[in-house]
Design an enzyme around this catalytic site. Sequence first.
Site, short mmCIF file in Angstrom:
data_model
loop_
_atom_site.label_atom_id
_atom_site.label_comp_id
_atom_site.label_asym_id
_atom_site.label_seq_id
_atom_site.Cartn_x
_atom_site.Cartn_y
_atom_site.Cartn_z
CE LYS A 257 -35.55 21.21 -5.12
NZ LYS A 257 -36.08 19.96 -4.52
CG ASP A 262 -31.12 16.67 -4.58
OD1 ASP A 262 -30.08 16.75 -3.89
OD2 ASP A 262 -32.24 16.40 -4.11
CE LYS A 269 -32.38 13.40 -4.14
NZ LYS A 269 -33.60 13.27 -3.33
CG ASP A 281 -34.78 18.25 -6.98
OD1 ASP A 281 -36.01 18.23 -6.80
OD2 ASP A 281 -33.97 18.32 -6.04
CG ASP A 341 -32.12 14.15 -0.37
OD1 ASP A 341 -31.91 14.88 -1.36
OD2 ASP A 341 -32.80 13.11 -0.44
CD GLU A 343 -32.06 19.44 -2.46
OE1 GLU A 343 -32.83 19.61 -3.42
OE2 GLU A 343 -32.13 18.45 -1.70
NE ARG A 345 -37.23 21.03 3.02
CZ ARG A 345 -37.98 20.06 3.54
NH1 ARG A 345 -38.31 20.10 4.83
NH2 ARG A 345 -38.40 19.05 2.81
#
Length: 496
Positions: A257, A262, A269, A281, A341, A343, A345
């Site tokens: 990933k 993010d 967030k 992230d 959020d 995202e 995946r």
Amino acid sequence: MQISLYQKNLADWTGSIIAVGLLEGQIQEQLSLLEEICDYDSLLTHVEEKDFSAKAGELIKLEILGKSLEKIILIGLGKPEALSIDDLREGAALASRASIGSKGKIGILFPWEPFNPISASKAVAEAMRLSIFKDLRFQSEPKPQNNPQSIDLIGLPESNHNIIKEVDPICSGVELARELVAAPPNELTPAALAEKAVEIAKKFKWNYKILNRKECEKEGMGAYLAVSQGSDLEPQFIHLTYKPNGQIKRRIAMVGKGLTFDSGGYNLKVGASQIEMMKYDMGGSAAVIGAARAIGELAPVDTEVHFIVAACENMVNGSAVHPGDIIKASNGTTIEINNTDAEGRLTLADALIYACKLEPDAIVDLATLTGACVIALGEEIAGLWVESDELANELKDASSACGEKLWRMPLQASYKEGLKSMLADIKNTGPRSGGSITAALFLKEFISNGIKWAHIDIAGTCWTDKDRGIDPAGATGFGVRTLVNWACKSNPDIEK
């Protein structure tokens, strides 16, 4: 740091500091080994005065005890019946940190006997180096710490010196991953991450591809591109390929990933979600690229390795994806975005589809995917989701050999009900309960039949706020060593 094995007479060893690992109930017996290199009676007196009992994690430093020694470091390793190779790692990390600022050679004298000497030497050597890593890149006036430069592992067979040679590329890969994760998002953009990957590919003369937005559009990567569309920075889809000399018996893919920042998107967030830390992230991509750095040096025999990262930011602007949007992944699956959020995946969906088209024998993805995994397993253990027992055992063997902890979690099929959408084929998030499981089940939807796949959630393990074992405070580089061991399992000198 130069690490060597020393098996000659201890009386002939020359160095300024010796670190001794001691077991409860065996202190006097073990310290008797030092009679020829220090004032033994004085040593015992100091130990009694300090009330040292060799409990795990206990440490004392004793200054100038005669002959050539300047200092003796005594480290508690706990009860002898409970001694594990992880205790050696912890003890080595303590010894290394306690030796910062020392100029002379350091000797490490631990109770090696219960362990395979290859396993013990590699574990301690890695711990000595990785535990004192310090990132000074962003300080205006950096003050480098004076790390120990020469270390002898005393009492280990010098014939195992080849295993020590493997420590440098592995640690270099971990340190690269740590630097990538720690870098601020204004420095480590998707383009900068791609540049680092290309640098590795060019160094080892590998094939590589970097796909831009238009090329990803041609591939139909609607899930990945939906995440990136709120950022002014171009997405960068990274694919490096290592091919061994000779016959290829196994083909594997590592997918990381790669969210270089993010914000959460329109599901912004806030509060305890630590938006200021969302530079990490991309911890999964850092592990994959760090592993690539090490694998380039170690050259796995008979194994082709693909390194894949869908790098981008998840930001908010007038073009950003909305909660409620329906998008299409590159295999035609339609996805209702009920949380912007979730995202990671989405980017992984297209990356996994891409990896499956390469027809590897197995795919492993690593991702800082869910807070639910952190709640379940804490900050020292990563979650492992995998259907294939064979692949599960390969990864557990690879992780246990290097001290990275994985815990196998369930792919509970009935939980997929929580991902049902009224309008699309699937939603990107399910209910709060079982969140790490439904995230893994979502990813599983994008794996082709017949390809073994594992998902490793490193949300808790990729960062530590304080020194923890062999990890100094900051980015840990978790996953690099597991991936390297997995890829190199056929190499004759790699620990199984």
